[in-house]
Design a protein around this motif. Structure first.
Motif, short mmCIF file in Angstrom:
data_model
loop_
_atom_site.label_atom_id
_atom_site.label_comp_id
_atom_site.label_asym_id
_atom_site.label_seq_id
_atom_site.Cartn_x
_atom_site.Cartn_y
_atom_site.Cartn_z
N GLN A 3 0.83 -1.20 0.00
CA GLN A 3 0.00 0.00 0.00
C GLN A 3 0.86 1.24 0.00
O GLN A 3 1.90 1.30 0.67
N LEU A 4 0.43 2.23 -0.76
CA LEU A 4 0.97 3.58 -0.70
C LEU A 4 -0.24 4.49 -0.50
O LEU A 4 -1.16 4.49 -1.32
N VAL A 5 -0.23 5.25 0.59
CA VAL A 5 -1.38 6.08 0.94
C VAL A 5 -0.93 7.52 1.06
O VAL A 5 -0.19 7.88 1.98
N GLU A 6 -1.42 8.35 0.12
CA GLU A 6 -1.08 9.77 0.14
C GLU A 6 -2.04 10.54 1.04
O GLU A 6 -3.21 10.16 1.19
N SER A 7 -1.56 11.64 1.58
CA SER A 7 -2.39 12.54 2.38
C SER A 7 -1.77 13.93 2.32
O SER A 7 -0.64 14.10 1.87
N GLY A 8 -2.55 14.91 2.77
CA GLY A 8 -2.03 16.27 2.86
C GLY A 8 -2.49 17.22 1.77
O GLY A 8 -2.16 18.40 1.81
N GLY A 9 -3.22 16.71 0.81
CA GLY A 9 -3.72 17.59 -0.24
C GLY A 9 -4.81 18.51 0.28
O GLY A 9 -5.29 18.37 1.40
N GLY A 10 -5.20 19.46 -0.56
CA GLY A 10 -6.26 20.38 -0.17
C GLY A 10 -6.29 21.59 -1.06
O GLY A 10 -5.69 21.62 -2.13
N LEU A 11 -7.02 22.60 -0.60
CA LEU A 11 -7.17 23.86 -1.32
C LEU A 11 -6.29 24.92 -0.66
O LEU A 11 -6.34 25.09 0.56
N VAL A 12 -5.50 25.61 -1.47
CA VAL A 12 -4.60 26.63 -0.94
C VAL A 12 -4.55 27.78 -1.94
O VAL A 12 -4.73 27.59 -3.14
N ALA A 23 2.54 7.26 2.93
CA ALA A 23 2.93 6.19 3.85
C ALA A 23 2.92 4.86 3.11
O ALA A 23 1.92 4.49 2.49
N ALA A 24 4.03 4.14 3.19
CA ALA A 24 4.19 2.87 2.48
C ALA A 24 4.12 1.70 3.45
O ALA A 24 4.54 1.80 4.61
N SER A 25 3.61 0.59 2.95
CA SER A 25 3.59 -0.64 3.75
C SER A 25 3.58 -1.84 2.80
O SER A 25 3.20 -1.72 1.63
N GLY A 26 3.99 -2.98 3.34
CA GLY A 26 3.93 -4.21 2.56
C GLY A 26 5.16 -4.51 1.73
O GLY A 26 5.18 -5.52 1.01
N PHE A 27 6.18 -3.66 1.81
CA PHE A 27 7.43 -3.92 1.09
C PHE A 27 8.55 -3.20 1.83
O PHE A 27 8.30 -2.34 2.68
N THR A 28 9.79 -3.52 1.49
CA THR A 28 10.95 -2.93 2.16
C THR A 28 11.23 -1.57 1.56
O THR A 28 11.97 -1.44 0.58
N PHE A 29 10.66 -0.57 2.16
CA PHE A 29 10.66 0.79 1.63
C PHE A 29 12.07 1.30 1.31
O PHE A 29 12.31 1.91 0.27
N SER A 30 13.01 1.03 2.18
CA SER A 30 14.36 1.57 2.03
C SER A 30 15.07 1.02 0.80
O SER A 30 16.07 1.59 0.35
N ASN A 31 14.58 -0.07 0.24
CA ASN A 31 15.20 -0.68 -0.94
C ASN A 31 14.70 -0.08 -2.25
O ASN A 31 15.14 -0.50 -3.32
N TYR A 32 13.77 0.85 -2.17
CA TYR A 32 13.12 1.38 -3.35
C TYR A 32 13.42 2.87 -3.54
O TYR A 32 13.54 3.62 -2.57
N LYS A 33 13.50 3.28 -4.79
CA LYS A 33 13.42 4.70 -5.09
C LYS A 33 11.95 5.10 -5.01
O LYS A 33 11.06 4.27 -5.20
N ALA A 74 12.76 5.22 8.33
CA ALA A 74 12.30 4.65 9.60
C ALA A 74 10.78 4.66 9.71
O ALA A 74 10.19 3.81 10.38
N LYS A 75 10.17 5.62 9.02
CA LYS A 75 8.71 5.74 9.06
C LYS A 75 8.06 5.23 7.77
O LYS A 75 6.84 5.33 7.62
N ASN A 76 8.88 4.74 6.84
CA ASN A 76 8.36 4.26 5.55
C ASN A 76 7.49 5.32 4.88
O ASN A 76 6.40 5.02 4.37
#
Length: 119
Positions: A3-12, A23-33, A74-76
């Motif tokens: 999973q890759l879950v984006e957040s923080g968007g909005g109107l500005v 936020a990433a999960s389900g794979f070894t994040f540090s091994n990826y670009k 550390a926080k993926n």
């Protein structure tokens, strides 16, 4: 599962700032670009910025000096700090992850987060 879950968007307002998170999960994040892409209404998806495994970063010309990509293994999580926003930055922003030397198109993608910049 992956999973890759984006957040923080909005109107500005133009000139304002936003920070996107992915936020990433389900794979070894540090091994990826990781990267951020965006797609405006009626436009093709375009590359915004990438952070390689070694921390090297690359930006598309239109965001250089305004956007900063960073990652916390550390926080993926990968971030996109956006400043001096312009109406033309309005788009759905997607994060992606992939092994080095492979194309992001075949990697992992999030669902996107909407960024709208008003003039």
């Amino acid at each position: 599962q992956v999973q890759l879950v984006e957040s923080g968007g909005g109107l500005v307002q133009a000139g304002g700032s936003l920070r996107l998170s992915c936020a990433a999960s389900g794979f070894t994040f540090s091994n990826y670009k990781v990267a951020w892409f965006r797609q405006g209404a009626g436009k093709e998806r375009e590359f915004v910025a990438t952070s390689r495994r070694n921390g090297d970063t690359v930006y598309t010309d239109s965001v250089k000096g305004r956007f900063t990509i960073s990652r916390d293994n550390a926080k993926n999580t990968v971030y996109l700090q956006m400043t001096s926003l312009k109406p033309e930055d309005t788009a759905v922003y997607y994060c992606a992850a992939q092994y080095d030397l492979l194309a992001f198109e075949n990697g992992y993608w999030g669902q996107g987060t909407q960024v709208t910049v008003s003039s």
